[in-house]
Write an enzyme that holds these catalytic residues in place. Structure first.
Site, PDB file in Angstrom:
ATOM      1  CG  HIS A 173      -2.113  -0.562   1.215  1.00 40.35           C
ATOM      2  ND1 HIS A 173      -3.508   0.009   1.223  1.00 40.35           N
ATOM      3  CD2 HIS A 173      -2.509  -1.974   0.417  1.00 40.35           C
ATOM      4  CE1 HIS A 173      -4.415  -0.901   0.806  1.00 40.35           C
ATOM      5  NE2 HIS A 173      -3.792  -2.026   0.491  1.00 40.35           N
ATOM      6  CD  GLU A 174      -0.333   3.468   2.293  1.00 42.82           C
ATOM      7  OE1 GLU A 174       0.243   2.484   2.678  1.00 42.82           O
ATOM      8  OE2 GLU A 174      -1.546   3.065   2.493  1.00 42.82           O
ATOM      9  CD  GLU A 194      -4.070   2.212  -1.055  1.00 45.38           C
ATOM     10  OE1 GLU A 194      -5.097   2.632  -0.659  1.00 45.38           O
ATOM     11  OE2 GLU A 194      -2.837   2.531  -0.428  1.00 45.38           O
ATOM     12  CD  GLU A 202      -7.220   5.072   1.498  1.00 45.21           C
ATOM     13  OE1 GLU A 202      -6.078   5.112   1.779  1.00 45.21           O
ATOM     14  OE2 GLU A 202      -7.929   3.905   1.233  1.00 45.21           O
TER      15      GLU A 202
END
Length: 261
Positions: A41-42, A60, A66
């Protein structure tokens, strides 16, 4: 699941710097030695490296769910990603949000996830990831176990994919065959506009009968006013069947199609 929120350590490096790119690769290689899957993620946008490192099953690497509540993502965002971000490999978009309004947790908070509940189910088909999330709280699923059934049923990997219709920034309708099973799943989503679409089941094998379970926006569904309105019904279908669907604003539908034995 690895995460890289905020400033990278060592200080002065960035998510896209050469040092950090090498770090992502080191993580994938070391995890592969121990037969561990990685969902980053990120991280930086992937460029097909999931083919080099099959254990790097998802990333991600784009603005996920979000950001719909915390700023930035508009209802058309998910209709664009299949033509941009997904070209580099699978994405964990963290789908499955049933309680979309932050006011539910923090009274007075006006932020919300810009989606209907049915659209959240559709994302499991539209957005490919061999490691999927059920990203909401268990108690929110407990209130809608009939809708949660689709998350329990839907496959995470596929033998075949058919794009039934799509226009980047407006809508996309996708059908996928579950890996190793005689089951198909269909998902359709739209932007901030209501839309009508007719699902053509001609992708099904000829001569077989299937039971379709349809998870659709309710008649009064709306991503702002009534996001949790949905309806579920069943219908027998064949390769000759056509099914009209109405999608609410930022809405969608999901269909599980299982062979009748």
């Amino acid at each position: 699941k690895t995460g890289y929120v905020g400033n990278i350590i060592p200080r002065g490096e960035h998510h896209y710097s050469q040092w950090t790119i090498n770090h992502y690769l080191r993580i994938a290689e070391k995890a592969n030695d121990y037969k561990i899957m990685i969902n980053s993620h990120e991280s930086v946008r992937p460029t097909g490296l999931s083919r080099t490192y099959p254990n790097w099953v998802a990333a991600e690497a784009a603005r996920g769910t979000e950001f719909e509540a915390f700023g930035g993502n508009n209802p058309d965002h998910q209709t664009i990603l299949p033509f941009t971000r997904f070209m580099g490999g699978p994405m964990d978009y963290t789908p499955g949000i049933f309680q979309t309004k932050l006011d539910y947790y923090f009274p007075g908070d006006t932020r919300f996830v810009k989606t209907t509940l049915a659209k959240q189910l559709a994302l499991y088909v539209v957005m490919y990831s061999p490691l999927q999330m059920a990203a909401d709280l268990p108690e929110n699923y407990a209130k809608h176990m009939d809708a949660f059934q689709f998350i329990k049923d839907v496959a995470v990997d596929w033998d075949d994919t058919k794009i039934l219709s799509a226009e980047p920034g407006d809508y996309i309708h996708t059908a996928r065959k579950a890996k190793g099973k005689d089951e198909w799943y269909v998902g359709g989503i739209t932007d901030e506009n209501t839309r009508n679409f007719t699902v053509d089941f001609s992708f099904l094998p000829k001569g077989k009968k299937y039971e379709a379970t349809i998870y659709a926006d309710g008649d009064d569904a709306d991503y702002i006013k009534n996001p949790q309105s949905y309806k579920i019904y069943k219908k027998n279908v064949t390769s000759k069947s056509k099914l009209p669907m109405k999608l609410a604003r930022s809405g969608g539908y999901a269909i599980s199609v299982k062979v009748i034995k």
